[in-house]
Design an enzyme around this catalytic site. Sequence first.
Site, PDB file in Angstrom:
ATOM      1  N   HIS A 219      -2.222  -6.627   9.848  1.00 55.70           N
ATOM      2  CA  HIS A 219      -1.168  -5.630  10.045  1.00 55.70           C
ATOM      3  C   HIS A 219      -1.844  -4.269  10.168  1.00 55.70           C
ATOM      4  O   HIS A 219      -2.191  -3.638   9.166  1.00 55.70           O
ATOM      5  CB  HIS A 219      -0.217  -5.667   8.843  1.00 55.70           C
ATOM      6  CG  HIS A 219       0.971  -4.773   8.961  1.00 55.70           C
ATOM      7  ND1 HIS A 219       2.258  -5.252   8.959  1.00 55.70           N
ATOM      8  CD2 HIS A 219       1.093  -3.429   9.068  1.00 55.70           C
ATOM      9  CE1 HIS A 219       3.117  -4.242   9.054  1.00 55.70           C
ATOM     10  NE2 HIS A 219       2.418  -3.113   9.116  1.00 55.70           N
ATOM     11  N   HIS A 221      -2.149  -0.256  11.554  1.00 53.57           N
ATOM     12  CA  HIS A 221      -1.508   0.962  12.028  1.00 53.57           C
ATOM     13  C   HIS A 221      -2.486   1.663  12.962  1.00 53.57           C
ATOM     14  O   HIS A 221      -3.701   1.509  12.851  1.00 53.57           O
ATOM     15  CB  HIS A 221      -1.124   1.857  10.848  1.00 53.57           C
ATOM     16  CG  HIS A 221       0.068   1.360  10.090  1.00 53.57           C
ATOM     17  ND1 HIS A 221       1.042   2.191   9.587  1.00 53.57           N
ATOM     18  CD2 HIS A 221       0.447   0.105   9.744  1.00 53.57           C
ATOM     19  CE1 HIS A 221       1.968   1.485   8.978  1.00 53.57           C
ATOM     20  NE2 HIS A 221       1.625   0.202   9.049  1.00 53.57           N
ATOM     21  N   CYS A 252       4.965   4.351   6.913  1.00 51.54           N
ATOM     22  CA  CYS A 252       5.191   3.959   5.520  1.00 51.54           C
ATOM     23  C   CYS A 252       5.775   5.151   4.782  1.00 51.54           C
ATOM     24  O   CYS A 252       5.148   6.207   4.733  1.00 51.54           O
ATOM     25  CB  CYS A 252       3.887   3.507   4.854  1.00 51.54           C
ATOM     26  SG  CYS A 252       4.102   3.078   3.114  1.00 51.54           S
TER      27      CYS A 252
END
Length: 313
Positions: A219, A221, A252
């Site tokens: 995952h 970013h 986030c």
Amino acid sequence: MTPGLPMSVPAQGLPPRIRIHEVGARDGLQNEQTVVPTEVKAEFIHRLAEAGLTTIEATSFVHPKWVPQLADAEVLFPQLGGIGGVDLPVLVPNARGLERARDLGARRIAVFGSATESFAKANLNRTVDESLAMFEPVVATARTAGMHVRGYLSMCFGDPWEGPVPVDRVVTVAKRLLDLGCDELSLGDTIGVATPGHVLALLTGLNAAGVGTESIGVHFHDTYGQALSNTLAALQHGVTTVDASAGGLGGCPYAKSATGNLATEDLVWMLEGLGVETGVDLGRLTATSVWMAGQLGRPSPSRTVRALSHQEQ
């Protein structure tokens, strides 16, 4: 979209097919400043399914006080029952969240931990040990009920308060999360500071500790523009599950330096060029993200969405 592009030039050492774990409807929309209407969220998820995505993280059963953008989980989830052949995992923070999700028929859940103490405190108001203790009965209950459990591990590559995160610390917490009974683990580069060598070092460390690559997802970013290169490094190591967010939505709310997720369209463009199957219709996916950008009142940050939508004009 120009026919025949991207040209498929397969590279050696890559999986023939990967599964995209689409997080735009949950991780993407939870970071919006305004609350997206329930009917728009439902339409978004239906359109993502029609584009060929088979795992779409639908919502979060976190207390509305902490994530007000997803406070409509009980209203939204029943509207997704007609989507066939698609897994709709939901995030749960604790036993109460699990109970709410299970009462609505959810069959796949995710818990979210941290590799660092600072983020565990910021995100869960607990230490790493306390958060794992909280997850233990949640995972056990879910497994007893026959539910699939994913474990998210945040701050695997760097922390805005603590700086670099040692590989061995991440491996230790990851092992503990899996030992609770999670079926899969998603390694989160929450503030987007990973680089390919670091990704390979962590995956190698996990393998050495007995964690099989088949149980690992990634995952990333795209804060520093490294999400695709980091994903490619993970695929070369054998990872076959990649988290991505349609249109590059997300970030986030508890780590202000975290910018958008890897855009699903950018990922699919790269994979089509590499000859790796995803089952996703890039044109329909792009149209979905253009539509969602319109709902949000701003252009998509995805380079592929911008390029393809410009061609349509």
